[in-house]
Scaffold this motif. Structure first.
Motif, mmCIF file in Angstrom:
data_model
loop_
_atom_site.group_PDB
_atom_site.id
_atom_site.type_symbol
_atom_site.label_atom_id
_atom_site.label_comp_id
_atom_site.label_asym_id
_atom_site.label_seq_id
_atom_site.Cartn_x
_atom_site.Cartn_y
_atom_site.Cartn_z
ATOM 1 N N MET A 1 0.868 -1.219 0.043
ATOM 2 C CA MET A 1 0.087 -0.113 -0.197
ATOM 3 C C MET A 1 0.899 1.279 -0.017
ATOM 4 O O MET A 1 1.749 1.434 0.833
ATOM 5 N N THR A 2 0.778 2.193 -0.915
ATOM 6 C CA THR A 2 1.521 3.280 -1.169
ATOM 7 C C THR A 2 0.975 4.496 -0.738
ATOM 8 O O THR A 2 -0.399 4.630 -1.043
ATOM 9 N N SER A 3 1.297 5.328 0.063
ATOM 10 C CA SER A 3 0.562 6.725 0.327
ATOM 11 C C SER A 3 0.630 7.595 -0.789
ATOM 12 O O SER A 3 1.821 7.681 -1.587
ATOM 13 N N THR A 4 -0.542 8.135 -1.175
ATOM 14 C CA THR A 4 -0.333 9.285 -2.293
ATOM 15 C C THR A 4 -0.060 10.872 -1.779
ATOM 16 O O THR A 4 0.321 11.518 -2.412
ATOM 17 N N ARG A 5 -0.036 10.913 -0.371
ATOM 18 C CA ARG A 5 0.265 12.046 0.187
ATOM 19 C C ARG A 5 1.592 12.435 -0.059
ATOM 20 O O ARG A 5 2.671 12.049 -0.003
ATOM 21 N N GLY A 6 1.606 13.626 -0.748
ATOM 22 C CA GLY A 6 2.858 14.339 -0.984
ATOM 23 C C GLY A 6 3.558 13.366 -2.172
ATOM 24 O O GLY A 6 4.941 13.732 -2.531
ATOM 25 N N SER A 7 2.911 12.993 -3.032
ATOM 26 C CA SER A 7 3.467 12.260 -4.302
ATOM 27 C C SER A 7 3.804 13.097 -5.244
ATOM 28 O O SER A 7 4.648 12.934 -5.935
ATOM 29 N N LEU A 8 2.920 14.331 -5.550
ATOM 30 C CA LEU A 8 3.499 15.275 -6.506
ATOM 31 C C LEU A 8 4.602 15.917 -6.097
ATOM 32 O O LEU A 8 5.578 16.186 -7.015
ATOM 33 N N PHE A 9 4.896 16.165 -4.821
ATOM 34 C CA PHE A 9 6.293 16.783 -4.258
ATOM 35 C C PHE A 9 6.757 16.041 -3.166
ATOM 36 O O PHE A 9 6.499 16.427 -2.043
ATOM 37 N N PRO A 10 7.576 14.863 -3.406
ATOM 38 C CA PRO A 10 7.613 13.914 -2.472
ATOM 39 C C PRO A 10 8.565 14.558 -1.508
ATOM 40 O O PRO A 10 8.587 13.919 -0.069
ATOM 41 N N ARG A 11 9.462 15.434 -1.607
ATOM 42 C CA ARG A 11 10.308 15.851 -0.510
ATOM 43 C C ARG A 11 9.614 17.112 0.334
ATOM 44 O O ARG A 11 10.528 17.362 1.127
ATOM 45 N N PHE A 12 8.700 17.656 0.059
ATOM 46 C CA PHE A 12 8.055 18.849 0.539
ATOM 47 C C PHE A 12 7.803 18.450 2.121
ATOM 48 O O PHE A 12 8.392 19.402 3.005
ATOM 49 N N PRO A 13 7.466 17.308 2.517
ATOM 50 C CA PRO A 13 7.177 17.144 4.090
ATOM 51 C C PRO A 13 8.448 16.976 4.674
ATOM 52 O O PRO A 13 8.673 17.373 5.785
ATOM 53 N N ASP A 14 9.810 16.364 4.183
ATOM 54 C CA ASP A 14 10.921 16.411 4.575
ATOM 55 C C ASP A 14 11.694 17.876 4.625
ATOM 56 O O ASP A 14 12.172 18.086 5.590
ATOM 57 N N ALA A 15 11.255 18.610 3.614
ATOM 58 C CA ALA A 15 11.899 19.981 3.613
ATOM 59 C C ALA A 15 11.151 20.820 4.956
ATOM 60 O O ALA A 15 11.815 21.685 5.513
ATOM 61 N N GLY A 16 9.934 20.606 5.053
ATOM 62 C CA GLY A 16 9.310 21.227 6.175
ATOM 63 C C GLY A 16 9.801 20.747 7.444
ATOM 64 O O GLY A 16 9.883 21.862 8.419
ATOM 65 N N LEU A 17 9.917 19.491 7.741
ATOM 66 C CA LEU A 17 10.411 19.232 8.886
ATOM 67 C C LEU A 17 11.914 19.768 9.045
ATOM 68 O O LEU A 17 12.329 20.172 10.048
ATOM 69 N N LEU A 18 12.638 19.856 8.071
ATOM 70 C CA LEU A 18 13.973 20.554 8.081
ATOM 71 C C LEU A 18 13.899 22.075 8.574
ATOM 72 O O LEU A 18 14.664 22.432 9.358
ATOM 73 N N VAL A 19 13.042 22.537 8.085
ATOM 74 C CA VAL A 19 12.938 24.115 8.242
ATOM 75 C C VAL A 19 12.381 24.153 9.816
ATOM 76 O O VAL A 19 12.984 25.021 10.480
ATOM 77 N N GLY A 20 11.350 23.451 10.132
ATOM 78 C CA GLY A 20 10.921 23.370 11.457
ATOM 79 C C GLY A 20 12.072 23.179 12.489
ATOM 80 O O GLY A 20 12.155 23.694 13.620
ATOM 81 N N ARG A 21 12.916 22.107 12.396
ATOM 82 C CA ARG A 21 13.953 21.657 13.075
ATOM 83 C C ARG A 21 14.920 22.698 13.356
ATOM 84 O O ARG A 21 15.460 22.931 14.383
ATOM 85 N N LEU A 22 15.327 23.308 12.170
ATOM 86 C CA LEU A 22 16.283 24.448 12.206
ATOM 87 C C LEU A 22 15.634 25.515 12.994
ATOM 88 O O LEU A 22 16.541 26.095 13.800
ATOM 89 N N ALA A 23 14.506 26.003 12.863
ATOM 90 C CA ALA A 23 14.081 27.062 13.644
ATOM 91 C C ALA A 23 13.807 26.936 15.034
ATOM 92 O O ALA A 23 14.195 27.683 16.000
ATOM 93 N N LEU A 24 13.379 25.630 15.097
ATOM 94 C CA LEU A 24 13.210 25.339 16.577
ATOM 95 C C LEU A 24 14.388 25.142 17.296
ATOM 96 O O LEU A 24 14.709 25.529 18.523
ATOM 97 N N GLY A 25 15.323 24.514 16.768
ATOM 98 C CA GLY A 25 16.663 24.301 17.223
ATOM 99 C C GLY A 25 17.577 25.511 17.428
ATOM 100 O O GLY A 25 18.071 25.737 18.879
ATOM 101 N N VAL A 26 17.499 26.724 16.738
ATOM 102 C CA VAL A 26 18.074 27.934 16.944
ATOM 103 C C VAL A 26 17.468 28.631 18.251
ATOM 104 O O VAL A 26 18.208 29.207 19.110
#
Length: 153
Positions: A1-26
């Motif tokens: 079973m494959t998720s379709t969430r984010g399939s058009l832009f598959p790296r967007f969720p990971d980019a969002g996590l990166l931005v969130g981690r950086l801001a929160l970490g600072v």
């Protein structure tokens, strides 16, 4: 079973996590660094004692180092679930012992900042660091558990 969430832009969720981690970490590093260098352990301990925080010396050590090292861990994306849980517990302590009775708004000493910092840390603890992280490099591929196919499919 494959998720379709984010399939058009598959790296967007990971980019969002990166931005969130950086801001929160600072933010967490800034607060931990302030406790370590500007206020110092004895100053933080005295402040915590005045606020009625139990075991103020231990709490001061915990808050200082969890904020400082937890912030570094978020930025690096290393052991993010552990850092997220510890930072969440730290913010729960700040909420309970310092801010809860002062209302929502930070300008009046309220809990809005510790609420969002704790919630964001908990979010990262639950989702993981994403594929743009040391966790992904060290522990495997960066795919979150929800995206992995069940065994035998």
């Amino acid at each position: 079973m494959t998720s379709t969430r984010g399939s058009l832009f598959p790296r967007f969720p990971d980019a969002g996590l990166l931005v969130g981690r950086l801001a929160l970490g600072v933010i967490f590093i800034a607060h931990g660094w302030q406790k370590l260098t500007d206020i110092g352990h004895s100053g933080v301990t005295a402040m915590f004692k005045g606020l009625g925080i139990p075991m103020p010396s231990v709490a001061a050590l915990f808050a200082t180092w969890v904020e400082l090292l937890g912030g570094v861990a978020l930025i690096a994306g290393l052991l993010v679930p552990v850092a997220g849980v510890l930072l969440t517990l730290n913010m729960l302590g700040a909420l309970w012992f310092v801010h809860l009775d002062k209302g929502l708004f930070a300008a009046k000493g309220g809990y809005e900042l510790v609420l969002i910092l704790g919630a964001a840390a908990l979010l990262l603890a639950c989702t993981g660091a994403g594929r743009f992280s040391l966790d992904a490099l060290v522990f495997g591929g960066g795919r979150r558990a929800a995206e992995r196919e069940p065994a035998g499919v």
